[in-house]
Structures are given as structure tokens and as C-alpha cells.
Design an enzyme around this catalytic site. Structure first.
Site, PDB file in Angstrom:
ATOM      1  N   PRO A  24      37.742 -57.570  10.811  1.00 34.17           N
ATOM      2  CA  PRO A  24      39.176 -57.280  10.756  1.00 34.17           C
ATOM      3  C   PRO A  24      39.538 -56.279  11.848  1.00 34.17           C
ATOM      4  CG  PRO A  24      38.006 -56.089   9.015  1.00 34.17           C
ATOM      5  CD  PRO A  24      36.996 -56.970   9.697  1.00 34.17           C
ATOM      6  N   CYS A 140      38.806 -47.277   6.829  1.00 30.04           N
ATOM      7  CA  CYS A 140      39.746 -46.819   7.852  1.00 30.04           C
ATOM      8  C   CYS A 140      39.987 -45.317   7.712  1.00 30.04           C
ATOM      9  CB  CYS A 140      41.071 -47.568   7.741  1.00 30.04           C
ATOM     10  SG  CYS A 140      42.220 -47.056   9.031  1.00 30.04           S
TER      11      CYS A 140
HETATM   12  C1  FNR Z   1      39.104 -51.940  13.934  1.00 30.61           C
HETATM   13  N1  FNR Z   1      38.415 -51.763  12.726  1.00 30.61           N
HETATM   14  C2  FNR Z   1      39.022 -52.148  11.541  1.00 30.61           C
HETATM   15  N2  FNR Z   1      38.309 -52.123  10.365  1.00 30.61           N
HETATM   16  C3  FNR Z   1      38.854 -52.590   9.221  1.00 30.61           C
HETATM   17  O1  FNR Z   1      38.184 -52.589   8.185  1.00 30.61           O
HETATM   18  N3  FNR Z   1      40.142 -53.061   9.209  1.00 30.61           N
HETATM   19  C4  FNR Z   1      40.917 -53.106  10.331  1.00 30.61           C
HETATM   20  O2  FNR Z   1      42.060 -53.582  10.289  1.00 30.61           O
HETATM   21  C5  FNR Z   1      40.360 -52.596  11.537  1.00 30.61           C
HETATM   22  N4  FNR Z   1      41.086 -52.575  12.705  1.00 30.61           N
HETATM   23  C6  FNR Z   1      40.475 -52.335  13.912  1.00 30.61           C
HETATM   24  C7  FNR Z   1      41.162 -52.521  15.116  1.00 30.61           C
HETATM   25  C8  FNR Z   1      40.507 -52.378  16.331  1.00 30.61           C
HETATM   26  C9  FNR Z   1      41.253 -52.639  17.615  1.00 30.61           C
HETATM   27  C10 FNR Z   1      39.137 -51.997  16.355  1.00 30.61           C
HETATM   28  C11 FNR Z   1      38.389 -51.849  17.665  1.00 30.61           C
HETATM   29  C12 FNR Z   1      38.467 -51.767  15.175  1.00 30.61           C
HETATM   30  C13 FNR Z   1      36.979 -51.410  12.716  1.00 30.61           C
HETATM   31  C14 FNR Z   1      36.111 -52.646  12.987  1.00 30.61           C
HETATM   32  O3  FNR Z   1      36.314 -53.668  12.046  1.00 30.61           O
HETATM   33  C15 FNR Z   1      34.612 -52.287  13.033  1.00 30.61           C
HETATM   34  O4  FNR Z   1      34.215 -51.818  11.786  1.00 30.61           O
HETATM   35  C16 FNR Z   1      34.272 -51.235  14.096  1.00 30.61           C
HETATM   36  O5  FNR Z   1      34.994 -51.444  15.292  1.00 30.61           O
HETATM   37  C17 FNR Z   1      32.767 -51.236  14.419  1.00 30.61           C
HETATM   38  O6  FNR Z   1      32.350 -52.517  14.846  1.00 30.61           O
HETATM   39  P1  FNR Z   1      32.086 -52.878  16.401  1.00 30.61           P
HETATM   40  O7  FNR Z   1      33.380 -52.688  17.119  1.00 30.61           O
HETATM   41  O8  FNR Z   1      31.053 -51.942  16.901  1.00 30.61           O
HETATM   42  O9  FNR Z   1      31.610 -54.313  16.330  1.00 30.61           O
END
Ligand code: FNR
Length: 383
Positions: A24, A140
């Protein structure tokens, strides 16, 4: 999306086991990126986090033209003044969630932002027939979420989270999952997961950072490994998904082998080059010493121009929101350094020397597509 004859846990096992998942992401994980990821071989996609009240203040409408299900903001949620301006500018009512029921069948999880079971249930119930599972955002760290008792606040309020999980579990016939972060200590994290599974969670995704950690710092993969190994050896009984800094196919395969996790979830790696979901053929065994072909220089990866062009075609097909499309294209174009210092998929050379500024100044899809040489009359379906 009904699943006759199977228990909800069996259904969750099918959904999450052995899966590579699009995470997400607010502003990014709307339908154009989800359908792009699926077209490259991603197995399961999450919506961006959508707050419970944002869903319950919509009408569910079938969009004949796009063949999608749209959750559109109710008219009465706007003041007369705003409505008048929208009518004058010919602006449609905002679409909070758009789903392609055919493409995303058996592959879509709605991530809810919630802090209370009595708000979560009506929102989850409203979308339950259009999705395959409901995921609760428990990670979050943003002020908006935490001050409303949502996101990472739920990591500090286990009874409240369990109440939400149990309420959804009792009233819905689709799996309920949680996406959490690491807690201060490994055993505490394991105990927390055990408690939410006991409350009814059918799957858990763990982001290998703590709530206070900067997103730019490296994920704590050693801690994540230990936590997942402990969960798996305790026969937790539900799928466990890894998330954090999995930038190459090698990262994915190594972390899965090391931890025994059921699946992986990618956020930024998939945003920077969505073709990371392209998998080698199942019968192809990597030759020793040549594993890097599944890494940054993998032959499976498409160059970034191709990915941006494909993304624009999917955005045209689903009439995505220009602001979100520009955001995603800029992210795709940016050569961000990963926390481990590597710059994945370098160098990026765009076919016509496109630059971020060309994207920023584009006000319409026509302008944006022109920058990228993408025909606005072709969509993934018609091309
Ligand atoms: C996120 N992340 C995030 N997590 C979640 O639970 N709900 C959300 O809506 C969001 N939104 C979001 C937007 C953007 C632009 C980013 C970069 C990240 C966190 C994401 O899902 C993830 O947990 C982290 O980014 C770590 O994973 P990666 O990026 O290392 O694969």
C-alpha cells in the site's frame, strides 16, 4: 469474490502464500500502478491506505465506460460553494477508490486506516464484496494517523487493535490482515503478532523498521529475520509477509530462504522500477556466480522509459488522477539511493532526454503523454 467451501484461513493461505505483493502506498497504489504491477507478474496488490470515513462518505457506482467499480464522494460532503466551483470547472466528484473487478479478481486487498471498530466495520463491509481481504494499517507514523488513534498508534494499543480485528473477523467472510512494524524488541514483536492472530488476524505483513525510524535509513533486516524465524518456528499458523528494502530478486530470494516467510511485499522498489515483479521462469535455476542477473542488471528488468510509458498507458486506461500520475512518474524518474547505498537500475537514460521538469509543467494527460511519446488513443486493452 466469494469462496465457497473454504475456511477463511484457507482462503488467506491461498491469497498470501508464495506471493510477491505490491505494498500500500498513498498517492501511488491506485489502480494504474496496481494494474501495471499485475501486468508484470505481481501476484497480489494492496490499495493505498484509505481512511474508514473516506469510504463511508462515498457512493458505490459501476462505471460503464471504464468497466470499473468506483467509490465516489457523496455530493452532500461538499459545501454549496465548492460544488458550484466544481460544476463550473466541469470537475467530476472525486473518486476515492477505483477497482477493476475483472483484472483484480482474487488479487486485491483494501488497506483501511482506522482506529475504531465501529468506524472500521461499516467501511470494510461496504467494500467487502469487491475485494479479497481487508488489511489494517498498523504502521503509519504520520501525525494525522497517530493522533487519530490509527496507524502506528495501534502498535501501542493492543486491546484496541484486537477489538478491530475481532469485529471485522466476526462480521466479514473475507480474510483480515495487519501490516505492522517491528516493536522495540523481537520477543515483544512475536508476542504482539501472536495476540493479533489469536484475535482473528489471518495474515501479517511486517515492515522491518520501528515506528520512529526514518524511512531513508536501512531496514533492520537482521531483526526482521529473527522475528520471522521465531514466528515460523512457533507455528504461528498464518502467512507472514516480509517488507523493507527488497530491491533485487536476490534480496527477495535470499530473505525468503533465510526466514521461511510466506511472501514478500515491495513498496519503493516497485515504485522505482515496477518491472521488478518480472520473475525468471520457474524451471530456470540461477547459475552459480551469475546470480546478479536477477539483481540490478537483471535482464528481466525493463528500462525506465518502458516502465514509465507502460504506466502512462495504464493511467489512460483507468483515467487516473493527473496529480497522482505526475507524482508516480517523478518517483520512477528519480534515481534514489537505497539505504544500502546502491542506486538501483542505473543509469537511467530516457529515450528523448525527458526530464522531471517536463513532467512538472504538464497540466494534462495529453501533455504528459506527448513528453513520453505515448499515444493517447491506445490503452492496454486496445493496443
Ligand atoms: C508508504 N507506506 C505505506 N504503508 C502503509 O501501510 N500504507 C500506506 O498507505 C503507505 N503509503 C506509503 C506511500 C509511499 C509513497 C511510500 C514510499 C511508502 C510504507 C510502505 O508500504 C512500506 O512499508 C515501506 O515503504 C517499506 O517498504 P520498502 O519501500 O522498503 O519496500
Amino acid at each position: 469474490h466469494s469462496s465457497t467451501g473454504k475456511s477463511i484461513q484457507e482462503r488467506a493461505n491461498e491469497l498470501f502464500q508464495n506471493k510477491e505483493i505490491l505494498a500500500p502506498m498513498v498517492r501511488a497504489s491506485s489502480i494504474p500502478l496496481r494494474s501495471l504491477a499485475l501486468s508484470y507478474g505481481c501476484d497480489l496488490v494492496y490499495t493505498e491506505e484509505i481512511i474508514d470515513r473516506a469510504i463511508t462518505s462515498t457512493d458505490r457506482i459501476y462505471n460503464e465506460k471504464l468497466k470499473t467499480i468506483d467509490y465516489v464522494k457523496k455530493k452532500d460532503t461538499f459545501s454549496k460553494k465548492v460544488l458550484k466551483r466544481m460544476e463550473k470547472n466541469n470537475e467530476p466528484l472525486p473518486c476515492v477508490l477505483r477497482i477493476d473487478p475483472e483484472l483484480e479478481k482474487d488479487k486485491l486487498i483494501y488497506q483501511i486506516g482506522t482506529g475504531e471498530s465501529n468506524l472500521a466495520l461499516p467501511a470494510a463491509t461496504m467494500v467487502a464484496n469487491d475485494v479479497d481481504g481487508i488489511d489494517i494499517n498498523c504502521g503509519c507514523p504520520k501525525k494525522f494517523s497517530v493522533s487519530g488513534g490509527m496507524g502506528a498508534a495501534l502498535l501501542e494499543d493492543l486491546p484496541r487493535l484486537c477489538d478491530i480485528v475481532t469485529t471485522l473477523r466476526r462480521n466479514l467472510s473475507i480474510p483480515v490482515s495487519c501490516k505492522i512494524r517491528l516493536l522495540k524488541d523481537d520477543q515483544q514483536t512475536v508476542d504482539f503478532v501472536s495476540a493479533i492472530v489469536k484475535a482473528g488476524a489471518n495474515s501479517v505483513a511486517i515492515h522491518g523498521r520501528e515506528p520512529g525510524d526514518e524511512s531513508q535509513m536501512a531496514a533492520k533486516l537482521d531483526r526482521l529475520t529473527n522475528v520471522v524465524q521465531l514466528l515460523k518456528s512457533s507455528s504461528i499458523g498464518v502467512p507472514v509477509i516480509l517488507n523493507g528494502d527488497l530491491y533485487t530478486r536476490n534480496d527477495i530470494v535470499n530473505m525468503r530462504n533465510k526466514t521461511g516467510a510466506d511472501g514478500v511485499m515491495l513498496a519503493r522498489p516497485a515504485l522505482y522500477n515496477t518491472s521488478i515483479f518480472r520473475k525468471p521462469p520457474v524451471d530456470e535455476v540461477p547459475i552459480e556466480g551469475e546470480e546478479t542477473r536477477y539483481g540490478f542488471d537483471s535482464k528481466l528488468l525493463f528500462d525506465k522509459t518502458t516502465v514509465v510509458q507502460d504506466y502512462l498507458r495504464h493511467s489512460l486506461r483507468y483515467e487516473g488522477h493527473i496529480k497522482n500520475i505526475k507524482y508516480v512518474v517523478c518517483e520512477m524518474m528519480t534515481n534514489r539511493r537505497t539505504p544500502t547505498g546502491l542506486t538501483p537500475w542505473m543509469p537511467i537514460q530516457f529515450s528523448k532526454g525527458q526530464c522531471i521538469n517536463d513532467v512538472c509543467v504538464s497540466k494534462t494527460m495529453d501533455q504528459l503523454c506527448k513528453v513520453w511519446d505515448v499515444s493517447t488513443s491506445l490503452t492496454p486493452q486496445s493496443s
